[in-house]
Design an enzyme around this catalytic site. Structure first.
Site: not given
Length: 544
Positions: A77, A96, A170, A507
């Site tokens: 977040g 962090e 990140y 299917h």
């Protein structure tokens, strides 16, 4: 030239909607007492200078801010909010703790999901599924000269290397967006100031997105147990493990270690696993996991853990003691990770479980402080935290107050077999709508006809009898999360059972069952069945 504006911090974002609805000129509109969170939303790439109210209630004084947005916590977040805010021109910083694979107290960029949650857990699920696939392959003609063996150490090393890679990605995302990354522990000093390892940083808005941590009940010997953080990075694979808890974390790890050929015992306080899930799903998944060799101990509460001379552990419950465990793991829920952040000292209200209390726009009781993700204990899912972060940025930096939309949020349990669900359970639908139709299918999948294994699939639709809208969709069986994700769009769009019936299936597939179920398994008519009845009779007739 900077503009100084004085506003009341106690006003909610609803003021904006009221102001926009009034026939006022721009000067008149700006004279209204708007919330501080909405001032200067379109200002880009500059330090904000506004009037900030002092904590003692004296006259406001000019304040200079280092950043437009400062975020504590680099989880899903927080990263979403920071990156989007930077893209909209805001100056953004994030703090962090250093990378660690084991403890939620020492995290790393990426947060719980990347380092000690969704990603590593799913890698463990993949690793554990091969043993089941080896068994299935015999019926399809595969033969092995020797039984395949699993190398736990090499797998853990590969897993950790992947987590390091993702953390690096990140960091690059933040860097490329112009976000300043500060490594260390953040603590609130005042509504606009954060202390990170002794250095102070000021910001117009502060976002708290620190996630949660595992909870272990306070019983004698609890220090001998492990939690879900440690279970993802054990030096050796368990030989015999006790898992205390009946939620999704407990079931996921039970499936993991069972697939890796550990002896698995699950201890739950309730009669059933997965409290809050659809009742039929709860029954079905426990039955299927039991068939695979997992032993469930129901209505047993842990009382103590002891260690024997041979190094094994014993778990004492209200029903007796089970000995010989190599590991005892607690999967007894998670708690918001709000300790040692200084939140209460600056006026942020916390719930009894430590969750940050927020309004529908993710604003805390302090006008300049916001919170998203698991730390608010709303819906603790990574995609929900991403949604909350994105909505917050629209509110703060796009002049577009936005509430997160929690309707029809899909979720999954990566147990074995896995579960996927979206919308209401049967029990919730009866309470909210009264008259509903239930469609179910319980069948042996095509793959099991040759594998010879007792695998089955359960699928369920919950439909409003009056409007024909599909209110809930539930599945337990192979690929359930992948299948349910697609159908979540249908429930979000409020499609009807007639829309499902008009859809051509693929299917052969399990997914086609959702569009080929024609006859209700049962019809629940709360209004009709309750007429002339009372008490337990009416409840039973209504399906409650």
């Amino acid at each position: 030239m900077a503009t100084s504006l004085s506003v009341s911090p106690s006003l909610s974002l609803n003021t904006l909607f009221i102001a926009k609805a009034l026939p006022l000129s721009r000067p008149s509109f700006l004279s209204l007492p708007l919330p501080k969170s909405l001032l200067s939303l379109s200002t880009r790439r500059r330090t904000f200078i506004v009037r900030a109210e002092s904590q003692n209630g004296r006259d406001p004084v000019p304040a200079h801010y280092d950043f437009d947005l400062f975020t504590i916590g680099a989880g899903s977040g927080g990263v979403r909010a920071r990156r989007f805010a930077a893209n909209y021109g805001a100056s953004v910083a994030i703090c962090e703790l250093p990378f660690s694979t084991i403890s939620s107290e020492t995290t790393g960029v990426g947060g719980t999901c990347v380092i000690r949650g969704c990603v590593p857990k799913k890698l463990l699920v993949y690793a554990s599924k091969f043993s089941h696939e080896f068994e299935e392959s015999n019926g399809f003609g595969w033969r092995y000269d020797s039984e395949p063996k699993h190398d736990w150490s090499s797998f853990i090393a590969n897993k950790n290397a992947e987590l390091q890679r993702l953390t690096g990605i990140y960091k690059n995302i933040l860097n490329n967006a112009g976000v300043k990354l500060i490594e260390g522990h953040g603590k609130m000093i005042d509504p606009h100031t954060v202390d990170v390892n002794g250095k102070l940083y000021s910001a117009k808005h502060i976002l708290v997105a620190v996630g949660g941590r595992p909870f272990i009940p306070d019983i004698p010997g609890k220090e001998l147990a492990i939690d879900s953080d440690a279970a993802l990075d054990l030096p050796t694979k368990p030989v015999k493990i006790a898992i205390v808890g009946g939620g999704y974390i407990a079931l996921e790890f039970a499936g993991i270690f069972n697939g890796l050929k550990s002896e698995v015992h699950v201890f739950i306080r309730q009669k059933k696993v997965l409290r809050g899930f659809d009742e039929e799903i709860r029954d079905f998944v426990e039955e299927q996991m039991s068939v695979r060799g997992i032993e469930f101990h129901t209505e047993e509460s842990p009382q103590a853990i002891t260690k024997s001379a041979d190094g094994s552990f014993s778990l004492k419950t209200n029903k007796g003691t089970v000995d010989g465990f190599s590991h005892i793991m607690f999967a007894t829920g998670r708690r918001p990770n709000t300790q040692n952040l200084g939140l209460e000292s600056v006026g942020v209200k916390l719930a009894k479980d430590g969750a940050i209390e927020v309004d529908e726009y993710s604003q805390t009781s302090v006008y300049s402080i916001w919170a998203v993700g698991d730390v608010t204990n709303r819906i603790n899912l990574t995609p929900v935290a991403l949604m909350e972060g994105g909505a917050l940025v629209k509110t703060l930096f796009q002049d577009n107050p936005t509430k997160p939309d929690y309707r029809a949020v899909p979720s999954a349990v990566f147990s074995q077999p896995p579960i996927g669900q979206v919308g209401l359970t049967e029990e919730q639908a009866v309470q909210q709508y009264g008259d509903i139709d239930i469609f179910t299918a319980n069948f042996r999948p095509l793959k099991a006809t040759l594998s010879g294994l007792p695998d089955r699939v359960f699928m369920k639709l919950v439909v409003c009898a009056k409007t024909n809208e599909v209110l809930g969709l539930h599945m337990c069986g192979e690929d359930a999360p992948e299948i349910v994700q697609g159908f979540a769009v249908a429930l979000k769009a409020r499609l009807t059972k007639a829309d499902f019936d008009a859809t051509v299936g693929i299917h052969p597939s399990a997914a086609e069952e959702f569009v080929t179920m024609r006859t209700p398994t049962r019809k629940i008519r709360k209004s009709e069945s309750s007429e002339g009845k009372s008490g337990s009779q009416a409840k039973a007739a209504a399906g409650v």
